[in-house]
Each structure stands twice: as structure tokens, then as C-alpha cells.
Motif scaffolding. Sequence first.
Motif, mmCIF file in Angstrom:
data_model
loop_
_atom_site.group_PDB
_atom_site.id
_atom_site.type_symbol
_atom_site.label_atom_id
_atom_site.label_comp_id
_atom_site.label_asym_id
_atom_site.label_seq_id
_atom_site.Cartn_x
_atom_site.Cartn_y
_atom_site.Cartn_z
ATOM 1 N N ILE A 46 -75.741 118.191 8.450
ATOM 2 C CA ILE A 46 -76.344 117.834 7.164
ATOM 3 C C ILE A 46 -76.213 116.340 6.899
ATOM 4 O O ILE A 46 -77.132 115.709 6.383
ATOM 5 C CB ILE A 46 -75.719 118.648 6.013
ATOM 6 C CG1 ILE A 46 -76.096 120.125 6.145
ATOM 7 C CG2 ILE A 46 -76.150 118.102 4.652
ATOM 8 C CD1 ILE A 46 -75.325 121.055 5.221
ATOM 9 N N VAL A 47 -75.066 115.766 7.265
ATOM 10 C CA VAL A 47 -74.826 114.344 6.986
ATOM 11 C C VAL A 47 -75.039 113.459 8.219
ATOM 12 O O VAL A 47 -74.626 112.299 8.240
ATOM 13 C CB VAL A 47 -73.418 114.109 6.368
ATOM 14 C CG1 VAL A 47 -73.294 114.804 5.033
ATOM 15 C CG2 VAL A 47 -72.317 114.532 7.317
ATOM 16 N N ASN A 48 -75.670 114.024 9.232
ATOM 17 C CA ASN A 48 -76.017 113.279 10.451
ATOM 18 C C ASN A 48 -74.807 112.683 11.171
ATOM 19 O O ASN A 48 -74.769 111.499 11.489
ATOM 20 C CB ASN A 48 -77.045 112.180 10.146
ATOM 21 C CG ASN A 48 -78.361 112.756 9.711
ATOM 22 O OD1 ASN A 48 -78.855 113.717 10.291
ATOM 23 N ND2 ASN A 48 -78.927 112.188 8.667
ATOM 24 N N THR A 49 -73.825 113.536 11.388
ATOM 25 C CA THR A 49 -72.671 113.123 12.186
ATOM 26 C C THR A 49 -72.234 114.320 13.025
ATOM 27 O O THR A 49 -72.935 115.318 13.091
ATOM 28 C CB THR A 49 -71.533 112.566 11.295
ATOM 29 O OG1 THR A 49 -70.589 111.899 12.133
ATOM 30 C CG2 THR A 49 -70.840 113.641 10.487
ATOM 31 N N THR A 50 -71.097 114.215 13.661
ATOM 32 C CA THR A 50 -70.654 115.275 14.561
ATOM 33 C C THR A 50 -69.549 116.125 13.940
ATOM 34 O O THR A 50 -68.897 115.720 12.970
ATOM 35 C CB THR A 50 -70.095 114.672 15.862
ATOM 36 O OG1 THR A 50 -68.934 113.901 15.541
ATOM 37 C CG2 THR A 50 -71.132 113.801 16.556
ATOM 38 N N LYS A 51 -69.342 117.274 14.555
ATOM 39 C CA LYS A 51 -68.238 118.147 14.153
ATOM 40 C C LYS A 51 -66.912 117.392 14.305
ATOM 41 O O LYS A 51 -66.022 117.500 13.466
ATOM 42 C CB LYS A 51 -68.234 119.403 15.027
ATOM 43 C CG LYS A 51 -67.054 120.298 14.787
ATOM 44 C CD LYS A 51 -66.989 121.439 15.787
ATOM 45 C CE LYS A 51 -65.750 122.254 15.499
ATOM 46 N NZ LYS A 51 -65.292 123.045 16.583
ATOM 47 N N ALA A 52 -66.790 116.621 15.374
ATOM 48 C CA ALA A 52 -65.555 115.875 15.634
ATOM 49 C C ALA A 52 -65.264 114.878 14.511
ATOM 50 O O ALA A 52 -64.102 114.708 14.109
ATOM 51 C CB ALA A 52 -65.644 115.152 16.977
ATOM 52 N N THR A 53 -66.293 114.242 13.998
ATOM 53 C CA THR A 53 -66.104 113.280 12.910
ATOM 54 C C THR A 53 -65.602 113.987 11.658
ATOM 55 O O THR A 53 -64.662 113.518 11.010
ATOM 56 C CB THR A 53 -67.406 112.524 12.607
ATOM 57 O OG1 THR A 53 -67.802 111.807 13.788
ATOM 58 C CG2 THR A 53 -67.243 111.561 11.449
ATOM 59 N N ILE A 54 -66.213 115.144 11.325
ATOM 60 C CA ILE A 54 -65.764 115.908 10.157
ATOM 61 C C ILE A 54 -64.316 116.346 10.366
ATOM 62 O O ILE A 54 -63.488 116.253 9.457
ATOM 63 C CB ILE A 54 -66.679 117.115 9.890
ATOM 64 C CG1 ILE A 54 -68.124 116.673 9.628
ATOM 65 C CG2 ILE A 54 -66.137 117.968 8.745
ATOM 66 C CD1 ILE A 54 -68.316 115.776 8.423
ATOM 67 N N GLU A 90 -69.341 121.830 11.951
ATOM 68 C CA GLU A 90 -70.568 121.480 12.671
ATOM 69 C C GLU A 90 -71.776 121.434 11.732
ATOM 70 O O GLU A 90 -72.559 120.483 11.777
ATOM 71 C CB GLU A 90 -70.817 122.475 13.796
ATOM 72 C CG GLU A 90 -72.013 122.135 14.643
ATOM 73 C CD GLU A 90 -72.181 123.061 15.830
ATOM 74 O OE1 GLU A 90 -73.090 122.799 16.625
ATOM 75 O OE2 GLU A 90 -71.415 124.033 15.966
ATOM 76 N N SER A 91 -71.912 122.445 10.871
ATOM 77 C CA SER A 91 -73.078 122.462 9.974
ATOM 78 C C SER A 91 -73.010 121.330 8.951
ATOM 79 O O SER A 91 -74.028 120.702 8.654
ATOM 80 C CB SER A 91 -73.234 123.818 9.298
ATOM 81 O OG SER A 91 -72.119 124.126 8.503
ATOM 82 N N LEU A 92 -71.823 121.027 8.433
ATOM 83 C CA LEU A 92 -71.699 119.895 7.519
ATOM 84 C C LEU A 92 -72.041 118.602 8.248
ATOM 85 O O LEU A 92 -72.735 117.739 7.711
ATOM 86 C CB LEU A 92 -70.287 119.810 6.915
ATOM 87 C CG LEU A 92 -70.036 118.625 5.976
ATOM 88 C CD1 LEU A 92 -71.024 118.609 4.810
ATOM 89 C CD2 LEU A 92 -68.599 118.646 5.471
#
Length: 130
Positions: free
Chosen positions: A23-31, A18-20
Motif C-alpha cells: 500500500i505504501v510502496n515499500t517492502t515487507k522487510a522495511t515494515i 507485506e500488504s501494508l
Amino acid sequence: MFSDRLRHLRKLRGLSQESLGKIVNTTKATISNYENEYSSPSNSMLVDLAKALNTTTDYLLGNVDSYERIKEKDFDPLVEINKLIKEYGITDSGFFDIDKWKAMGPEEIAQLENYFQFLSEQAKKKNLDK
């Protein structure tokens, strides 16, 4: 390879998905999708991830075997401080003396991050005690 390196560096840097994502303006799901090989980042997202994780796109893509930290001459303390402000949800930055912040190096930014993390943990404990 990308997914493993992304996950490894995220954890090494002490970041949640979630925090990453923030930082990169996306969602936890995307990461999570990147780490589980369900999807791949765009070129611009790859660059953003590398910057956020203080590494290179070459390392994330498996072109080199060791991750490199940003060289001192490329280090921008204001960018790093702004990342921390976003990550820790600090909304009142009026107390900042920009000229003093500009003089910080990577070690001072790491100390600042530790302090933000400490304050965040103290706030969580305080809220749990109520």
C-alpha cells in the motif's frame, strides 16, 4: 512507541506487513524494520503509513493517545478503493462504475474490503483443492 503503534494499527486493520508495504510502496522487510525499531520512516513515509492505517502521524509518533479515523469530509472513496485493488491484486477494474464508487462512505468501503477478502480466500481455497 512508534513501532508498537504501527504494529498495533496494522494488525487492527487486518493487514500483513507485506500488504501494508504494498500500500505504501515499500517492502515487507522495511515494515518489519520499523516494527522492530531497526529503522525509522522518512517524513513522507510516515505520512503514507498514517494514511494507509487511517490514523494521524501524531498518533503514530506518540503525540496523542487515541488514533483518529479520517474525518468524513476528508474521506476519498476512490483512494480507498484503489488501495483495496492494489492490496488484493485486482487487475481488471473495467467493470467499475466510477460515479457509483464516488458515492461510497467509510462503511461501504469496509464492506467492499470484506468482500475482496472473501473472494481472495475463496480463490486460495479453490487453488488448494486443485
